[in-house]
Design a protein around this motif. Sequence first.
Motif, PDB file in Angstrom:
ATOM      1  N   VAL A   1     -19.866 -20.365  15.931  1.00  0.00           N
ATOM      2  CA  VAL A   1     -21.191 -20.451  16.011  1.00  0.00           C
ATOM      3  C   VAL A   1     -21.565 -21.626  14.747  1.00  0.00           C
ATOM      4  O   VAL A   1     -22.625 -22.114  14.538  1.00  0.00           O
ATOM      5  CB  VAL A   1     -22.203 -19.534  15.904  1.00  0.00           C
ATOM      6  CG1 VAL A   1     -22.016 -18.713  17.102  1.00  0.00           C
ATOM      7  CG2 VAL A   1     -21.882 -18.606  14.770  1.00  0.00           C
ATOM      8  N   SER A   2     -20.635 -21.758  13.997  1.00  0.00           N
ATOM      9  CA  SER A   2     -20.751 -22.639  12.674  1.00  0.00           C
ATOM     10  C   SER A   2     -20.068 -23.828  12.831  1.00  0.00           C
ATOM     11  O   SER A   2     -18.987 -24.099  13.001  1.00  0.00           O
ATOM     12  CB  SER A   2     -20.183 -21.743  11.579  1.00  0.00           C
ATOM     13  OG  SER A   2     -20.013 -22.617  10.334  1.00  0.00           O
ATOM     14  N   GLU A   3     -20.965 -24.999  12.742  1.00  0.00           N
ATOM     15  CA  GLU A   3     -20.544 -26.319  12.904  1.00  0.00           C
ATOM     16  C   GLU A   3     -19.475 -26.511  11.448  1.00  0.00           C
ATOM     17  O   GLU A   3     -18.608 -27.300  11.552  1.00  0.00           O
ATOM     18  CB  GLU A   3     -21.619 -27.255  12.585  1.00  0.00           C
ATOM     19  CG  GLU A   3     -22.314 -27.470  13.951  1.00  0.00           C
ATOM     20  CD  GLU A   3     -21.559 -28.198  14.910  1.00  0.00           C
ATOM     21  OE1 GLU A   3     -20.341 -28.508  14.679  1.00  0.00           O
ATOM     22  OE2 GLU A   3     -22.257 -28.727  15.914  1.00  0.00           O
TER      23      GLU A   3
ATOM     24  N   ASP B   1     -17.089 -21.201   4.061  1.00  0.00           N
ATOM     25  CA  ASP B   1     -17.595 -21.405   5.264  1.00  0.00           C
ATOM     26  C   ASP B   1     -16.813 -20.566   6.152  1.00  0.00           C
ATOM     27  O   ASP B   1     -17.409 -20.297   7.292  1.00  0.00           O
ATOM     28  CB  ASP B   1     -17.573 -22.803   5.860  1.00  0.00           C
ATOM     29  CG  ASP B   1     -18.468 -23.723   4.855  1.00  0.00           C
ATOM     30  OD1 ASP B   1     -19.523 -23.221   4.454  1.00  0.00           O
ATOM     31  OD2 ASP B   1     -18.260 -24.711   4.663  1.00  0.00           O
ATOM     32  N   VAL B   2     -15.481 -20.021   6.004  1.00  0.00           N
ATOM     33  CA  VAL B   2     -14.805 -19.274   7.005  1.00  0.00           C
ATOM     34  C   VAL B   2     -14.473 -17.892   6.202  1.00  0.00           C
ATOM     35  O   VAL B   2     -14.088 -17.986   4.970  1.00  0.00           O
ATOM     36  CB  VAL B   2     -13.739 -20.077   7.440  1.00  0.00           C
ATOM     37  CG1 VAL B   2     -14.282 -21.464   8.234  1.00  0.00           C
ATOM     38  CG2 VAL B   2     -12.946 -20.394   6.507  1.00  0.00           C
ATOM     39  N   LEU B   3     -13.903 -16.979   7.045  1.00  0.00           N
ATOM     40  CA  LEU B   3     -13.238 -15.915   6.400  1.00  0.00           C
ATOM     41  C   LEU B   3     -11.724 -16.092   5.885  1.00  0.00           C
ATOM     42  O   LEU B   3     -11.244 -17.075   6.839  1.00  0.00           O
ATOM     43  CB  LEU B   3     -13.145 -14.690   7.344  1.00  0.00           C
ATOM     44  CG  LEU B   3     -14.112 -13.858   7.676  1.00  0.00           C
ATOM     45  CD1 LEU B   3     -13.692 -12.638   8.855  1.00  0.00           C
ATOM     46  CD2 LEU B   3     -14.906 -13.270   6.518  1.00  0.00           C
ATOM     47  N   ILE B   4     -11.349 -15.751   5.067  1.00  0.00           N
ATOM     48  CA  ILE B   4      -9.890 -15.822   4.692  1.00  0.00           C
ATOM     49  C   ILE B   4      -9.088 -15.198   5.541  1.00  0.00           C
ATOM     50  O   ILE B   4      -9.166 -13.894   5.660  1.00  0.00           O
ATOM     51  CB  ILE B   4      -9.467 -15.541   3.075  1.00  0.00           C
ATOM     52  CG1 ILE B   4     -10.522 -16.287   2.289  1.00  0.00           C
ATOM     53  CG2 ILE B   4      -8.267 -15.542   2.819  1.00  0.00           C
ATOM     54  CD1 ILE B   4     -10.518 -15.607   0.891  1.00  0.00           C
ATOM     55  N   PRO B   5      -8.073 -15.775   6.161  1.00  0.00           N
ATOM     56  CA  PRO B   5      -7.214 -15.041   7.197  1.00  0.00           C
ATOM     57  C   PRO B   5      -6.487 -14.052   6.425  1.00  0.00           C
ATOM     58  O   PRO B   5      -5.872 -14.329   5.407  1.00  0.00           O
ATOM     59  CB  PRO B   5      -6.251 -16.133   7.758  1.00  0.00           C
ATOM     60  CG  PRO B   5      -6.985 -17.357   7.601  1.00  0.00           C
ATOM     61  CD  PRO B   5      -7.933 -17.397   6.221  1.00  0.00           C
ATOM     62  N   ARG B   6      -6.540 -12.740   7.202  1.00  0.00           N
ATOM     63  CA  ARG B   6      -5.784 -11.561   6.666  1.00  0.00           C
ATOM     64  C   ARG B   6      -4.415 -11.371   7.298  1.00  0.00           C
ATOM     65  O   ARG B   6      -4.129 -11.790   8.636  1.00  0.00           O
ATOM     66  CB  ARG B   6      -6.752 -10.467   6.796  1.00  0.00           C
ATOM     67  CG  ARG B   6      -7.576 -10.102   5.659  1.00  0.00           C
ATOM     68  CD  ARG B   6      -8.680 -10.827   5.376  1.00  0.00           C
ATOM     69  NE  ARG B   6      -9.463 -10.448   4.346  1.00  0.00           N
ATOM     70  CZ  ARG B   6     -10.428 -11.091   3.933  1.00  0.00           C
ATOM     71  NH1 ARG B   6     -10.807 -12.096   4.400  1.00  0.00           N
ATOM     72  NH2 ARG B   6     -11.289 -10.687   3.033  1.00  0.00           N
TER      73      ARG B   6
END
Length: 293
Positions: free
Chosen positions: A151-153, A89-94
């Motif tokens: 914007v994503s719950e 559901d989320v980007l992997i932190p870089r």
Amino acid sequence: MATARPLYQQLSRNITAYPPEEAREMAFMLLDHYFGLRKADVLGDKPLPPNRTEPDWFRILERLNRQEPIQHVIGTTIFCGLEFEVSPDVLIPRPETEDLVRLIMHDFANRIDDPLEARPVEVLDIGTGSGCLAVTLARFLPSALVTGWDVSEQALTLARRNAENLGAADVVFQIQDILNVPADFDRSFDCIVSNPPYVTRSEAAQMDRNVLEYEPDLALFVDDADPLIFYKAVADFARKHLTPGGACYVEINERFGDDTRRVFADRGFSSVQVYKDIHGKDRSVRAALVNKF
């Protein structure tokens, strides 16, 4: 007694979807995650924990060899020394995004510690995702008041969990689209930070499968016709809602460093700087209405 090095070698050999050096790093990550064994422990052939619960290595290797990100397989990643839960559901932190934290810490650490400051520093993270920026800043600037928007719950649910698990439960997470902020919004911030979608659709052909197939499209891509749409929105918002002496920090597409600089300059920011990452590529912009940095 079973020891770490033979298992490490076995895992490295069986991660076949990646070059050998990457496979070895993944094997180290697996042994660290499941058994708490650091690289030095593995190379020193330390015994495996005697009462360990053995993971389903076959299933883990199968997922890795489909190029599912290892961060999804183990469920976490390290960002600025903190372990964040991640999901599709989320980007992997870089690692490159840590540069934003370093810039903000350089600019605001003294203000946080200044006894003459009459109020806490207020921080807004636009497009918070996993919460990596919001939570890290709350931890490193402990008297700051931090808000994260997305914007994503589903992303906000994960961000709240990360905040709770990492000792930053005071961070406020809200659903909000920077492209549609209410006209009567009247709050101001000392620091506005954002790592918005910035990959153009035309760049997808050059991207790795483990990104394209497993990370959220919504958080990655922008239309080629308007690749700076989010930077324009962030700059417009920051122009109205930065406090005097505040600053805005954004991660950028390396192709659009000067274009992004102009977005802020054209909106009246008097101090706009483009910073390069460790690879020498344009990676972040800091913009201030008054040159205090």
